[in-house]
Design an enzyme around this catalytic site. Structure first.
Site, short mmCIF file in Angstrom:
data_model
loop_
_atom_site.label_atom_id
_atom_site.label_comp_id
_atom_site.label_asym_id
_atom_site.label_seq_id
_atom_site.Cartn_x
_atom_site.Cartn_y
_atom_site.Cartn_z
N HIS A 152 0.83 -1.21 0.00
CA HIS A 152 0.00 0.00 0.00
C HIS A 152 0.87 1.26 0.00
O HIS A 152 2.05 1.21 0.34
CB HIS A 152 -0.91 0.04 1.23
CG HIS A 152 -2.12 -0.84 1.10
ND1 HIS A 152 -2.08 -2.19 1.34
CD2 HIS A 152 -3.40 -0.56 0.75
CE1 HIS A 152 -3.28 -2.71 1.14
NE2 HIS A 152 -4.10 -1.75 0.77
N LYS A 156 -0.88 4.94 4.63
CA LYS A 156 -1.82 4.03 5.29
C LYS A 156 -1.45 3.88 6.77
O LYS A 156 -0.27 3.69 7.10
CB LYS A 156 -1.81 2.66 4.59
CG LYS A 156 -2.84 1.70 5.12
CD LYS A 156 -3.01 0.50 4.20
CE LYS A 156 -3.96 -0.53 4.80
NZ LYS A 156 -5.29 0.01 5.08
P1 NAP Z 1 -7.41 10.04 4.18
O1 NAP Z 1 -7.04 10.62 2.87
O2 NAP Z 1 -6.54 10.31 5.38
O3 NAP Z 1 -8.92 10.53 4.47
C1 NAP Z 1 -9.55 10.48 5.72
C2 NAP Z 1 -10.28 11.81 5.90
O4 NAP Z 1 -11.09 11.77 7.10
C3 NAP Z 1 -9.28 12.97 6.09
O5 NAP Z 1 -9.75 14.14 5.47
C4 NAP Z 1 -9.27 13.08 7.60
O6 NAP Z 1 -8.76 14.32 8.08
C5 NAP Z 1 -10.75 12.91 7.88
N1 NAP Z 1 -11.07 12.67 9.28
C6 NAP Z 1 -10.22 12.35 10.31
N2 NAP Z 1 -10.92 12.23 11.45
C7 NAP Z 1 -12.22 12.46 11.14
C8 NAP Z 1 -13.41 12.49 11.90
N3 NAP Z 1 -13.43 12.23 13.21
N4 NAP Z 1 -14.59 12.75 11.27
C9 NAP Z 1 -14.61 12.98 9.94
N5 NAP Z 1 -13.49 12.98 9.16
C10 NAP Z 1 -12.32 12.73 9.76
O7 NAP Z 1 -7.54 8.45 4.09
P2 NAP Z 1 -7.97 7.58 2.81
O8 NAP Z 1 -6.78 7.19 2.01
O9 NAP Z 1 -9.12 8.24 2.15
O10 NAP Z 1 -8.43 6.23 3.55
C11 NAP Z 1 -9.48 6.25 4.50
C12 NAP Z 1 -9.69 4.85 5.05
O11 NAP Z 1 -10.23 4.02 4.02
C13 NAP Z 1 -8.41 4.13 5.53
O12 NAP Z 1 -8.72 3.38 6.69
C14 NAP Z 1 -8.09 3.19 4.38
O13 NAP Z 1 -7.37 2.04 4.80
C15 NAP Z 1 -9.48 2.82 3.94
N6 NAP Z 1 -9.63 2.30 2.57
C16 NAP Z 1 -10.53 1.31 2.40
C17 NAP Z 1 -10.78 0.81 1.13
C18 NAP Z 1 -11.84 -0.25 0.96
O14 NAP Z 1 -12.07 -0.71 -0.17
N7 NAP Z 1 -12.51 -0.66 2.04
C19 NAP Z 1 -10.09 1.33 0.04
C20 NAP Z 1 -9.16 2.34 0.23
C21 NAP Z 1 -8.94 2.84 1.51
P3 NAP Z 1 -7.16 14.33 8.50
O15 NAP Z 1 -6.40 14.11 7.22
O16 NAP Z 1 -6.92 15.69 9.08
O17 NAP Z 1 -6.95 13.23 9.50
#
Ligand code: NAP
Length: 264
Positions: A152, A156
């Site tokens: 990844h 992550k």
């Molecule tokens: P990301 O870019 O860090 O996005 C997360 C967002 O949520 C950021 O804007 C973050 O702000 C915000 N956030 C943090 N705390 C919050 C709260 N309490 N309430 C609302 N928003 C909040 O992460 P990402 O790459 O999009 O990934 C997010 C998650 O999805 C990860 O756990 C990843 O492993 C997972 N994922 C899952 C799949 C699937 O198919 N299931 C696929 C891809 C990714 P900050 O940046 O300031 O913290």
């Protein structure tokens, strides 16, 4: 029409979800939340402005908007509270955020039943990754020595990935637990053999440039079998996310895994 609220809307996945929901004729975006609030959910993702702004108070927004579904792509440390907040408001969570513990999943299962509100969690929404898991489970019946390598991007937060753990869990349903490798093997550097899931080893690679990738390697007498999946960009997850958003209200309790919504 299913009404959808997106949590974590300003993140990498959240923005892809905002776009996909607005482009899906069977879904209506009614609200969004992120700790970075204020943006218009249309212009944030290159679509026309729509007047639906990203808010910062999840409970208040859900109470006011009463969406049918909340899609959550936030962080491992906040996702549990988000899901419990959604269920308390009788909003069905569709959860992509990884890192929930088994204890947290069983709390969510109870809360979904008590609130009579279905919930859905998928460690991976890409159809190719779901096929990788299903095919790995089949292969393990005949080749039970298996190691998993997941790769990844380096932002992550959790390791191993939810997909790797779910793959190991599915394989464990058909594979008798046994230790792999030499009985006397010793790690010269701690962690060299990776994490251990019922004797299966899981290795996590974190590097810039990757999105989400996984190899499942089976070893047998004089042969190996490798099943590999690559998500090349975040659009790969969107058909699965939209499908879950449309189907979740017709489920009962907690459902885990996109394979549960597909026919094999
Ligand atoms: P990301 O870019 O860090 O996005 C997360 C967002 O949520 C950021 O804007 C973050 O702000 C915000 N956030 C943090 N705390 C919050 C709260 N309490 N309430 C609302 N928003 C909040 O992460 P990402 O790459 O999009 O990934 C997010 C998650 O999805 C990860 O756990 C990843 O492993 C997972 N994922 C899952 C799949 C699937 O198919 N299931 C696929 C891809 C990714 P900050 O940046 O300031 O913290």
């Amino acid at each position: 029409m299913t009404t959808v609220f997106v949590n974590g809307a300003c993140g990498r996945m959240g923005q892809a979800v905002l776009k996909a929901v607005q482009e899906d004729k069977d879904l209506t975006l009614v609200g969004a939340c992120d700790i970075h609030g204020g943006a218009d959910t249309g212009s944030l993702v290159g679509l026309p402005a729509n007047g639906v702004l990203v808010e910062t108070d999840l409970a208040a927004a859900l109470a006011r908007l009463q969406p049918e579904v909340m899609i959550d792509f936030t962080r491992p440390d906040v996702v549990f509270d988000n899901v419990m907040t959604a269920l308390a408001h009788k909003v069905s969570p569709v959860v992509g955020t990884t890192g929930l513990s088994e204890e947290q999943k069983s709390e969510i299962r109870k809360a979904a039943e008590v609130n009579n509100t279905p919930a859905f969690i998928a460690p991976n929404f890409a159809i190719g990754a779901v096929l990788l898991m299903v095919l790995s489970k089949q292969a393990a019946k005949y080749m039970p020595d298996v190691e998993i390598i997941e790769l990844h991007h380096d932002n992550k937060l959790d390791a191993p990935s939810g997909t790797a753990i779910q793959t190991a869990a599915m394989i464990a349903e058909v594979r008798a637990e046994h230790k792999q490798g030499h009985p006397d093997e010793k790690e010269k550097l701690s962690g060299a053999r990776g994490a251990d899931y019922e004797g299966m080893h899981i290795h996590s690679v974190r590097l810039p440039g990757y999105v989400a990738h996984q190899e499942v390697i089976f070893g047998g007498l004089g042969q190996t079998l490798t099943i590999r999946h690559d998500s090349l960009n975040r659009e790969s997850f969107m058909p699965g996310v939209c499908l879950a958003a449309k189907k979740v209200r017709g489920l009962r309790g907690l459902t885990i895994g996109l394979d549960q919504l597909l026919e094999f």
